[in-house]
Design an enzyme around this catalytic site. Structure first.
Site, PDB file in Angstrom:
ATOM      1  N   LEU A  69      -0.312  11.841  -1.279  1.00 20.98           N
ATOM      2  CA  LEU A  69      -0.024  13.004  -0.438  1.00 20.98           C
ATOM      3  C   LEU A  69       0.485  14.143  -1.323  1.00 20.98           C
ATOM      4  O   LEU A  69       1.272  13.925  -2.244  1.00 20.98           O
ATOM      5  CB  LEU A  69       1.014  12.628   0.616  1.00 20.98           C
ATOM      6  CG  LEU A  69       0.469  11.631   1.651  1.00 20.98           C
ATOM      7  CD1 LEU A  69       1.602  10.890   2.345  1.00 20.98           C
ATOM      8  CD2 LEU A  69      -0.427  12.351   2.666  1.00 20.98           C
ATOM      9  N   HIS A 105       5.512  -0.844  -2.135  1.00 23.75           N
ATOM     10  CA  HIS A 105       4.582  -1.054  -3.250  1.00 23.75           C
ATOM     11  C   HIS A 105       4.649  -2.523  -3.681  1.00 23.75           C
ATOM     12  O   HIS A 105       5.743  -3.070  -3.818  1.00 23.75           O
ATOM     13  CB  HIS A 105       4.947  -0.128  -4.412  1.00 23.75           C
ATOM     14  CG  HIS A 105       4.010  -0.271  -5.563  1.00 23.75           C
ATOM     15  ND1 HIS A 105       2.723   0.255  -5.549  1.00 23.75           N
ATOM     16  CD2 HIS A 105       4.136  -0.907  -6.750  1.00 23.75           C
ATOM     17  CE1 HIS A 105       2.121  -0.042  -6.676  1.00 23.75           C
ATOM     18  NE2 HIS A 105       2.949  -0.747  -7.430  1.00 23.75           N
ATOM     19  N   ASP A 133       8.322  10.677  -4.016  1.00 26.62           N
ATOM     20  CA  ASP A 133       8.434  12.011  -4.618  1.00 26.62           C
ATOM     21  C   ASP A 133       7.039  12.464  -5.038  1.00 26.62           C
ATOM     22  O   ASP A 133       6.043  11.845  -4.649  1.00 26.62           O
ATOM     23  CB  ASP A 133       9.462  12.022  -5.760  1.00 26.62           C
ATOM     24  CG  ASP A 133       9.006  11.184  -6.953  1.00 26.62           C
ATOM     25  OD1 ASP A 133       7.844  10.696  -6.947  1.00 26.62           O
ATOM     26  OD2 ASP A 133       9.810  11.019  -7.887  1.00 26.62           O
ATOM     27  N   GLY A 169       5.418  12.209  -7.743  1.00 26.07           N
ATOM     28  CA  GLY A 169       4.665  11.354  -8.663  1.00 26.07           C
ATOM     29  C   GLY A 169       4.008  10.196  -7.926  1.00 26.07           C
ATOM     30  O   GLY A 169       4.106  10.063  -6.706  1.00 26.07           O
ATOM     31  N   ASP A 192       4.285   6.595  -7.174  1.00 20.93           N
ATOM     32  CA  ASP A 192       5.223   5.457  -7.159  1.00 20.93           C
ATOM     33  C   ASP A 192       6.415   5.666  -8.088  1.00 20.93           C
ATOM     34  O   ASP A 192       6.921   4.706  -8.684  1.00 20.93           O
ATOM     35  CB  ASP A 192       4.481   4.147  -7.516  1.00 20.93           C
ATOM     36  CG  ASP A 192       3.360   3.841  -6.537  1.00 20.93           C
ATOM     37  OD1 ASP A 192       3.496   4.166  -5.344  1.00 20.93           O
ATOM     38  OD2 ASP A 192       2.329   3.288  -6.970  1.00 20.93           O
TER      39      ASP A 192
HETATM   40  C1  GAR Z   1       0.728  -3.872   0.737  1.00 23.57           C
HETATM   41  O1  GAR Z   1       0.907  -4.945  -0.146  1.00 23.57           O
HETATM   42  C2  GAR Z   1       1.230  -2.583   0.125  1.00 23.57           C
HETATM   43  O2  GAR Z   1       2.322  -2.742  -0.718  1.00 23.57           O
HETATM   44  C3  GAR Z   1       0.023  -2.146  -0.661  1.00 23.57           C
HETATM   45  O3  GAR Z   1      -1.046  -2.387   0.190  1.00 23.57           O
HETATM   46  C4  GAR Z   1      -0.743  -3.561   0.972  1.00 23.57           C
HETATM   47  C5  GAR Z   1      -1.043  -3.244   2.405  1.00 23.57           C
HETATM   48  O4  GAR Z   1      -0.983  -4.394   3.189  1.00 23.57           O
HETATM   49  N1  GAR Z   1       0.131  -0.780  -1.048  1.00 23.57           N
HETATM   50  C6  GAR Z   1      -0.234  -0.333  -2.238  1.00 23.57           C
HETATM   51  O5  GAR Z   1      -0.747  -1.014  -3.083  1.00 23.57           O
HETATM   52  C7  GAR Z   1       0.051   1.145  -2.449  1.00 23.57           C
HETATM   53  N2  GAR Z   1      -0.059   1.466  -3.827  1.00 23.57           N
HETATM   54  P1  GAR Z   1      -1.075  -4.320   4.772  1.00 23.57           P
HETATM   55  O6  GAR Z   1      -2.225  -3.384   5.121  1.00 23.57           O
HETATM   56  O7  GAR Z   1      -1.341  -5.730   5.186  1.00 23.57           O
HETATM   57  O8  GAR Z   1       0.251  -3.797   5.267  1.00 23.57           O
END
Ligand code: GAR
Length: 214
Positions: A106, A122, A154, A156, A158
């Site tokens: 975003l 994350h 923020d 950046g 993550d």
């Molecule tokens: C989660 O593990 C989340 O941390 C990750 O996507 C998955 C979504 O799972 N997000 C990232 O990797 C963002 N960089 P879900 O759709 O079952 O909630």
């Protein structure tokens, strides 16, 4: 309230959560289960996805929560898409915006609008393994312990102040799928707990320190 080096988000009674999700939505499902209890102190009032087929949208429909798709292909460029997401989220008047498997970045204009009130989950122990492949990258590196992180978003990728983390051991026979599933179990509990506490108790951010309980 702004302070020179940080900000304070006050506790909000019955805090309004807007969840942004691109995938299956297991984290959204955990928040929807938690908000059934009035003592949780927060409730999901809207779901926004960039993907028309996201499982998270089905979960929202089943729970009777309004959902909106803001697909990049429907917009002329990234800025217009970002404005579209901001407008979609604004409609729900959120106290907190929760990125739960939202796989797009975003722009600062979105974050400025909801400054300090956007949190992300994350699947790695940040600052290690940021980005879209946190589980794969941790496995490829050969770490013996990884985990999950809930942090304030923020500008950046993550990089925002960390609110809470849980460690998850890597097993010898793990592949990306098995490791991610175990991380997700820890992640759901951490996200529910952290968002609920931040809503009920507030969140203070001073520099890199993010502390629940303002
Ligand atoms: C989660 O593990 C989340 O941390 C990750 O996507 C998955 C979504 O799972 N997000 C990232 O990797 C963002 N960089 P879900 O759709 O079952 O909630």
């Amino acid at each position: 309230m702004q302070t020179p080096s940080g900000h304070l988000v006050e506790p909000a009674l019955g805090a309004r959560l807007v969840v942004l999700a691109s995938g299956g939505g297991s984290n959204l499902a955990a928040l929807l289960a938690a908000h059934e209890d009035p003592a949780y102190g927060a409730r999901v009032v809207g779901v926004v996805s960039d993907k028309p087929g996201a499982g998270a949208l089905d979960l929202a429909r089943q729970a009777g929560i309004p959902s909106v798709v803001v697909a990049p292909s429907d917009f002329a460029d990234r800025d217009a898409w970002n404005d579209g997401v901001r407008e979609a989220v604004e409609v729900f008047r959120p106290d907190w915006v929760v990125l739960a498997g939202f796989m797009r970045i975003l722009a600062p204009s979105f974050l400025d609008r909801f400054r300090g009130r956007v949190v992300n989950t994350h699947p790695a122990l940040l600052p290690s393994f940021p980005g879209a492949h946190g589980v794969r990258d941790a496995l490829a590196y050969g770490v013996r312990v990884t985990g999950c992180t809930v942090h304030v978003v923020d500008d950046g990728v993550d990089t925002g102040p960390i609110i809470a983390q849980t460690a998850v051991p890597v097993l010898d026979d793990d592949d990306e799928g098995t490791l991610h599933e175990r991380i997700k179990v820890a992640e759901r509990a951490l996200l529910v707990e952290t968002v609920g506490r931040a809503a009920r108790e507030g969140l203070r951010v001073e520099g890199r320190q993010a502390v629940v309980g303002a």
